[in-house]
Design a protein around this motif. Structure first.
Motif, PDB file in Angstrom:
ATOM      1  N   ILE A   5       0.780  -1.227  -0.142  1.00  0.00           N
ATOM      2  CA  ILE A   5      -0.178   0.164   0.236  1.00  0.00           C
ATOM      3  C   ILE A   5       0.842   1.072  -0.004  1.00  0.00           C
ATOM      4  CG2 ILE A   5      -2.026   0.843   1.331  1.00  0.00           C
ATOM      5  CD1 ILE A   5      -3.363  -1.947   2.908  1.00  0.00           C
ATOM      6  N   LEU A  48      -2.526  -1.015  -3.441  1.00  0.00           N
ATOM      7  CA  LEU A  48      -3.893   0.276  -3.458  1.00  0.00           C
ATOM      8  C   LEU A  48      -2.567   1.083  -3.149  1.00  0.00           C
ATOM      9  CD1 LEU A  48      -6.750   0.852  -2.408  1.00  0.00           C
ATOM     10  CD2 LEU A  48      -5.825   0.308  -0.046  1.00  0.00           C
ATOM     11  N   THR A  76      -4.329   0.014 -10.702  1.00  0.00           N
ATOM     12  CA  THR A  76      -4.601   0.333  -9.648  1.00  0.00           C
ATOM     13  C   THR A  76      -5.748   0.495  -8.967  1.00  0.00           C
ATOM     14  OG1 THR A  76      -2.078  -0.511  -9.738  1.00  0.00           O
ATOM     15  CG2 THR A  76      -2.922   0.257  -7.406  1.00  0.00           C
ATOM     16  N   GLN A 116     -11.077  -3.868  -1.283  1.00  0.00           N
ATOM     17  CA  GLN A 116      -9.651  -2.853  -2.811  1.00  0.00           C
ATOM     18  C   GLN A 116      -8.666  -3.209  -3.044  1.00  0.00           C
ATOM     19  OE1 GLN A 116     -10.551  -1.022  -4.968  1.00  0.00           O
ATOM     20  NE2 GLN A 116     -12.582  -0.579  -3.693  1.00  0.00           N
ATOM     21  N   ILE A 117      -7.869  -4.389  -1.804  1.00  0.00           N
ATOM     22  CA  ILE A 117      -6.864  -5.190  -2.366  1.00  0.00           C
ATOM     23  C   ILE A 117      -7.292  -5.824  -2.826  1.00  0.00           C
ATOM     24  CG2 ILE A 117      -4.937  -6.305  -1.003  1.00  0.00           C
ATOM     25  CD1 ILE A 117      -4.078  -3.525   0.243  1.00  0.00           C
ATOM     26  N   GLY A 120      -8.010  -6.036  -6.542  1.00  0.00           N
ATOM     27  CA  GLY A 120      -7.090  -4.904  -7.216  1.00  0.00           C
ATOM     28  C   GLY A 120      -6.337  -6.018  -8.895  1.00  0.00           C
TER      29      GLY A 120
END
Length: 123
Positions: A5, A48, A76, A116-117, A120
């Motif tokens: 991140i 992210l 991303t 989100q991760i 992704g």
């Protein structure tokens, strides 16, 4: 976990809390306080991006648009955070996947980050 991140946040307290919290969750975290440092020191495409909107040397929404226009980072996920911009302004200003208004609930933030991760480009 080996998920990476990248945080662009000028408030040192918020940035440090996020770095500690996300590191404890098993993420590799890079934190930057300025747009200049972000673009000059960022090593690779993370899983992210977390971007603040108001920064001392730029605007996070412009950074978001630059990342989304770059073939290396366009897929991303990006999470925008702001205490000042309202949600309609943020959603119309850039094409981020997620928006968070400060102050935020840590548990809600962690769920949004995980979502989100796990959706992704590397998954």
């Amino acid at each position: 976990m080996d998920k990476h991140i990248c945080i662009l946040e000028d408030d040192p307290g918020i940035r440090e809390i996020l770095e500690i919290l996300l590191s404890e969750e098993g993420y590799h975290v890079e934190g930057y306080s300025t747009v200049h440092d972000f673009f000059s020191k960022k090593n690779s495409a993370p899983d992210l991006f977390i971007l603040d909107v108001m920064l001392p040397d730029g605007n996070g929404m412009k950074v978001c648009n630059l990342l989304k226009s770059d073939p290396a980072t366009k897929a991303t996920p990006i999470m925008m955070m702001s205490a000042h911009a309202d949600l309609p302004q943020m959603t119309s200003g850039c094409k981020a996947e997620e928006f968070v208004v400060k102050p935020f609930d840590i548990h809600v933030l962690l769920r949004k980050i995980s979502r989100q991760i796990n959706s992704g480009p590397g998954t």
